[in-house]
Design a protein around this motif. Structure first.
Motif, PDB file in Angstrom:
ATOM      1  N   GLY A  41       0.787  -1.233   0.000  1.00  0.00           N
ATOM      2  CA  GLY A  41       0.000   0.000   0.000  1.00  0.00           C
ATOM      3  C   GLY A  41       0.814   1.275   0.000  1.00  0.00           C
ATOM      4  O   GLY A  41       0.273   2.358   0.214  1.00  0.00           O
ATOM      5  N   THR A  42       2.137   1.171  -0.250  1.00  0.00           N
ATOM      6  CA  THR A  42       2.975   2.368  -0.215  1.00  0.00           C
ATOM      7  C   THR A  42       2.797   3.226  -1.462  1.00  0.00           C
ATOM      8  O   THR A  42       2.732   4.461  -1.378  1.00  0.00           O
ATOM      9  N   PHE A  43       2.709   2.593  -2.629  1.00  0.00           N
ATOM     10  CA  PHE A  43       2.650   3.338  -3.883  1.00  0.00           C
ATOM     11  C   PHE A  43       1.384   3.033  -4.667  1.00  0.00           C
ATOM     12  O   PHE A  43       0.792   1.949  -4.540  1.00  0.00           O
ATOM     13  N   LYS A  44       1.011   4.008  -5.477  1.00  0.00           N
ATOM     14  CA  LYS A  44      -0.180   3.932  -6.318  1.00  0.00           C
ATOM     15  C   LYS A  44       0.207   4.369  -7.727  1.00  0.00           C
ATOM     16  O   LYS A  44       1.068   5.242  -7.902  1.00  0.00           O
ATOM     17  N   MET A  45      -0.419   3.777  -8.730  1.00  0.00           N
ATOM     18  CA  MET A  45      -0.069   4.090 -10.117  1.00  0.00           C
ATOM     19  C   MET A  45      -1.328   4.258 -10.947  1.00  0.00           C
ATOM     20  O   MET A  45      -2.302   3.518 -10.802  1.00  0.00           O
ATOM     21  N   GLY A  46      -1.304   5.258 -11.828  1.00  0.00           N
ATOM     22  CA  GLY A  46      -2.436   5.521 -12.702  1.00  0.00           C
ATOM     23  C   GLY A  46      -2.215   6.807 -13.469  1.00  0.00           C
ATOM     24  O   GLY A  46      -1.104   7.349 -13.530  1.00  0.00           O
ATOM     25  N   PHE A  47      -3.288   7.334 -14.063  1.00  0.00           N
ATOM     26  CA  PHE A  47      -3.205   8.618 -14.761  1.00  0.00           C
ATOM     27  C   PHE A  47      -3.271   9.756 -13.749  1.00  0.00           C
ATOM     28  O   PHE A  47      -4.006   9.679 -12.758  1.00  0.00           O
ATOM     29  N   PHE A  48      -2.511  10.823 -14.004  1.00  0.00           N
ATOM     30  CA  PHE A  48      -2.553  12.003 -13.135  1.00  0.00           C
ATOM     31  C   PHE A  48      -2.305  13.254 -13.969  1.00  0.00           C
ATOM     32  O   PHE A  48      -1.804  13.191 -15.091  1.00  0.00           O
ATOM     33  N   GLN A  49      -2.692  14.394 -13.401  1.00  0.00           N
ATOM     34  CA  GLN A  49      -2.435  15.707 -14.000  1.00  0.00           C
ATOM     35  C   GLN A  49      -1.590  16.520 -13.036  1.00  0.00           C
ATOM     36  O   GLN A  49      -1.984  16.725 -11.886  1.00  0.00           O
ATOM     37  N   PRO A  50      -0.414  17.015 -13.453  1.00  0.00           N
ATOM     38  CA  PRO A  50       0.409  17.836 -12.561  1.00  0.00           C
ATOM     39  C   PRO A  50      -0.112  19.270 -12.470  1.00  0.00           C
ATOM     40  O   PRO A  50      -0.236  19.960 -13.487  1.00  0.00           O
ATOM     41  N   GLY A  51      -0.429  19.701 -11.264  1.00  0.00           N
ATOM     42  CA  GLY A  51      -0.868  21.073 -11.065  1.00  0.00           C
ATOM     43  C   GLY A  51      -2.114  21.409 -11.853  1.00  0.00           C
ATOM     44  O   GLY A  51      -3.113  20.681 -11.856  1.00  0.00           O
ATOM     45  N   THR A  52      -2.061  22.522 -12.573  1.00  0.00           N
ATOM     46  CA  THR A  52      -3.203  22.979 -13.372  1.00  0.00           C
ATOM     47  C   THR A  52      -3.082  22.557 -14.831  1.00  0.00           C
ATOM     48  O   THR A  52      -3.855  23.022 -15.672  1.00  0.00           O
ATOM     49  N   SER A  53      -2.127  21.684 -15.119  1.00  0.00           N
ATOM     50  CA  SER A  53      -1.930  21.230 -16.497  1.00  0.00           C
ATOM     51  C   SER A  53      -3.160  20.472 -16.995  1.00  0.00           C
ATOM     52  O   SER A  53      -3.837  19.769 -16.242  1.00  0.00           O
ATOM     53  N   SER A  54      -3.443  20.588 -18.287  1.00  0.00           N
ATOM     54  CA  SER A  54      -4.552  19.856 -18.902  1.00  0.00           C
ATOM     55  C   SER A  54      -4.087  18.507 -19.447  1.00  0.00           C
ATOM     56  O   SER A  54      -4.895  17.745 -19.980  1.00  0.00           O
ATOM     57  N   ASN A  55      -2.793  18.224 -19.336  1.00  0.00           N
ATOM     58  CA  ASN A  55      -2.234  16.971 -19.854  1.00  0.00           C
ATOM     59  C   ASN A  55      -2.325  15.846 -18.827  1.00  0.00           C
ATOM     60  O   ASN A  55      -2.301  16.084 -17.617  1.00  0.00           O
ATOM     61  N   PHE A  56      -2.392  14.617 -19.346  1.00  0.00           N
ATOM     62  CA  PHE A  56      -2.427  13.438 -18.489  1.00  0.00           C
ATOM     63  C   PHE A  56      -1.164  12.606 -18.696  1.00  0.00           C
ATOM     64  O   PHE A  56      -0.649  12.494 -19.814  1.00  0.00           O
ATOM     65  N   TYR A  57      -0.693  12.015 -17.596  1.00  0.00           N
ATOM     66  CA  TYR A  57       0.499  11.182 -17.623  1.00  0.00           C
ATOM     67  C   TYR A  57       0.233   9.910 -16.817  1.00  0.00           C
ATOM     68  O   TYR A  57      -0.581   9.914 -15.884  1.00  0.00           O
ATOM     69  N   ILE A  58       0.932   8.840 -17.198  1.00  0.00           N
ATOM     70  CA  ILE A  58       0.949   7.637 -16.365  1.00  0.00           C
ATOM     71  C   ILE A  58       2.090   7.805 -15.376  1.00  0.00           C
ATOM     72  O   ILE A  58       3.247   7.989 -15.763  1.00  0.00           O
ATOM     73  N   GLY A  59       1.751   7.784 -14.089  1.00  0.00           N
ATOM     74  CA  GLY A  59       2.768   8.019 -13.081  1.00  0.00           C
ATOM     75  C   GLY A  59       2.573   7.163 -11.849  1.00  0.00           C
ATOM     76  O   GLY A  59       1.595   6.432 -11.701  1.00  0.00           O
ATOM     77  N   MET A  60       3.502   7.291 -10.939  1.00  0.00           N
ATOM     78  CA  MET A  60       3.516   6.545  -9.678  1.00  0.00           C
ATOM     79  C   MET A  60       3.715   7.554  -8.548  1.00  0.00           C
ATOM     80  O   MET A  60       4.556   8.443  -8.647  1.00  0.00           O
ATOM     81  N   TRP A  61       2.915   7.417  -7.490  1.00  0.00           N
ATOM     82  CA  TRP A  61       3.033   8.346  -6.376  1.00  0.00           C
ATOM     83  C   TRP A  61       2.747   7.615  -5.063  1.00  0.00           C
ATOM     84  O   TRP A  61       2.251   6.489  -5.046  1.00  0.00           O
ATOM     85  N   TYR A  62       3.095   8.294  -3.935  1.00  0.00           N
ATOM     86  CA  TYR A  62       2.853   7.711  -2.620  1.00  0.00           C
ATOM     87  C   TYR A  62       1.347   7.655  -2.366  1.00  0.00           C
ATOM     88  O   TYR A  62       0.631   8.654  -2.530  1.00  0.00           O
ATOM     89  N   GLN A  63       0.877   6.492  -1.933  1.00  0.00           N
ATOM     90  CA  GLN A  63      -0.546   6.288  -1.698  1.00  0.00           C
ATOM     91  C   GLN A  63      -1.012   6.929  -0.397  1.00  0.00           C
ATOM     92  O   GLN A  63      -2.099   7.503  -0.325  1.00  0.00           O
ATOM     93  N   GLN A  64      -0.191   6.882   0.654  1.00  0.00           N
ATOM     94  CA  GLN A  64      -0.649   7.243   1.988  1.00  0.00           C
ATOM     95  C   GLN A  64      -0.416   8.703   2.360  1.00  0.00           C
ATOM     96  O   GLN A  64      -0.861   9.145   3.422  1.00  0.00           O
ATOM     97  N   LEU A  65       0.277   9.453   1.521  1.00  0.00           N
ATOM     98  CA  LEU A  65       0.580  10.839   1.871  1.00  0.00           C
ATOM     99  C   LEU A  65      -0.564  11.765   1.477  1.00  0.00           C
ATOM    100  O   LEU A  65      -1.228  11.574   0.455  1.00  0.00           O
ATOM    101  N   SER A  66      -0.778  12.793   2.290  1.00  0.00           N
ATOM    102  CA  SER A  66      -1.856  13.748   2.017  1.00  0.00           C
ATOM    103  C   SER A  66      -1.548  14.633   0.810  1.00  0.00           C
ATOM    104  O   SER A  66      -2.451  15.154   0.167  1.00  0.00           O
TER     105      SER A  66
END
Length: 471
Positions: A41-66
């Motif tokens: 349960g440490t990491f999560k992966m899927g589509f995300f948008q950085p900030g106010t960008s309209s673009n989508f990326y496949i990325g990995m991020w920490y699941q449990q952090l706010s």
């Protein structure tokens, strides 16, 4: 009996769902809002948008952090515009990202083998591609982005003489490869490069006796990280782990051009900066881009000089200063338009200078004024060298007032962009007047020398004619 089979079916569905929660396979793909989680349960992966960008990326991020903190991006320089029509899947033995109704290929693991069967997200943040036997065919740890996680390695291959690179994002809203990168060289030292070529920080080589890098003495005081360095005939690499595995930490090649090591503070719900190099932003090479002035004592750190503006205000708003500054009024000296020089006092002179020659301050200024390619000049009083810049000014840094080694750079501006009334404007007018006066004086000396030479030649010819007449 029906109830029994319903319960049994639900049980198998649940087991299947749990077992595939960390896996992309022929039976499970990623599209839209679908995600996978590492087993712990440490990491999560899927589509995300950085900030106010309209673009989508496949990325990995920490699941449990706010606070969403992305640690790896697959298609960092090839975003997709619609996550609902895009899919990450196993195809022809590779993990591929396809976009749109036509399923256009966007990103792939690029393996020649067709034996890959599943991609698994591990709890250390490594995405691995495996065959039926479980052998790893490809892993994200071998293709780092801007983040160096515990357990990962940034290698130097002694056979190919190539190094893996940790590369910054372009900005906080654009994960495409930026200008700053970290790599290990053949001397076993990590170095930070600007634009893949200009080195502006080095860790120094690894010292086997003291078990640290020579230029990073802080490693002696460490009580959080367990460091290790490995080297053999084929490769060298450095890695680290956490003494307390419950702590969360990461090393990032930041958009600021600094390498930063941070730990997560649960009580404050934020990242705490543990260590960074270079220590000051303005020690980062060309941090403010062309014609930008870096000042460690100001916020923001980058400013444009008088007569200039940010090339992209949008980029500056998201702390991407790499595009630098552009003139408000283009120079037109070849058309007879008057240009003047703005003195920038107490600065570290920018790089890419050209030594014009040994001469006086006045002649140096008049020479630059008469050359339409000259963007700026400075005069070294200790050696009487005339320094000129015929290309964009890079790595310009404002020094503190009490700094004794500061210089004055005279930056060429259109007269319409000069300050209307200031001490700098007055000194600049005096400098221009002196430069023009010096230029006229030099021209007068040349003309005088020509006149004297012509008179001498004329007298010599007349004497020769008289001599011929008497003979």
């Amino acid at each position: 009996m029906v109830s029994f089979f319903c319960v049994l079916f639900s049980f198998f569905f649940l087991c299947s769902h749990v077992s595939s929660a960390d896996t992309i396979s022929a039976d499970f793909t990623l599209s839209g809002d679908q995600t996978i989680f590492s087993s712990g349960g440490t990491f999560k992966m899927g589509f995300f948008q950085p900030g106010t960008s309209s673009n989508f990326y496949i990325g990995m991020w920490y699941q449990q952090l706010s606070k969403q903190t992305v640690v790896w991006v697959a298609n960092r320089d090839k975003p997709v515009s619609d996550k609902s029509t895009s899919v990450l899947k196993i195809s022809d033995g590779n993990l591929v990202l396809l976009e749109g109704n036509n399923q256009t290929p966007v990103w792939s693991t690029g393996l020649n083998s067709s034996s890959a069967r599943q991609a698994v997200l591990l709890d250390d943040g490594n995405l691995v591609l495996r065959d039926d036997s479980g052998s790893v065919l490809w892993q994200s740890f071998d293709h780092p982005g801007d983040t160096w996680l515990p357990g990962a390695k940034i290698r130097y291959d002694k056979r190919t003489k190539k190094s893996q690179r940790l590369t910054s994002w372009t900005s906080i809203e654009d994960p495409s490869p930026g200008l700053f990168s970290l790599e290990l060289d053949e001397s076993t030292a990590y170095k930070i490069l600007w634009n893949g070529s200009t080195e502006y920080w080095s860790s120094g080589p690894w010292n086997n006796q003291s078990k640290l890098f020579d230029s990073v003495p802080e490693m002696r005081l460490n009580y959080i990280f367990n460091y290790s360095f490995f080297s053999n005939a084929t490769e060298s690499y450095f890695t680290y782990s956490m003494y307390n595995t419950q702590n969360i930490s990461r090393l990032v090649m930041d958009v600021s051009g600094q390498i930063r090591q941070s730990t997560w503070l649960n009580n404050n719900n934020q990242w705490n900066l543990f260590w960074s190099q270079p220590r000051q932003r303005c020690q980062v090479y060309s941090y403010c881009g062309s014609f930008g002035i870096c000042n460690d004592k100001s916020l923001p750190f980058c400013q444009c000089p008088q007569g200039f503006r940010p090339k992209s205000q949008k980029d500056w708003d998201v702390q991407d200063y790499s595009a630098g500054c552009v003139r408000k009024t283009e120079l037109q000296c070849s058309r007879g338009v008057i240009n003047q020089f703005l003195p920038l006092t107490n600065v570290k002179l920018p790089d890419n200078l050209e030594v014009w020659g040994i001469t006086t301050f006045t002649i140096c200024g008049s020479t630059c004024l008469g050359n339409c390619s000259c963007m700026a000049y400075a005069h070294d009083e200790s050696s009487n060298r005339c320094l000129m810049w015929t290309k964009d000014v890079l790595n310009l840094r404002q020094l503190e007032e009490d700094y004794s080694e500061g210089n004055t750079l005279y930056l060429r501006l259109s007269a319409s962009d000069m300050p209307s009334s200031s001490s700098s404007g007055k000194s600049n007018k005096a400098m221009i007047f002196g430069a023009v006066l010096g230029s006229l004086g030099a021209l007068a000396l040349v003309l005088l020398a020509v006149i004297i030479m012509l008179r001498y030649c004329r007298r010599k010819r007349m004497r020769a004619e008289k001599s011929d007449g008497t003979l």
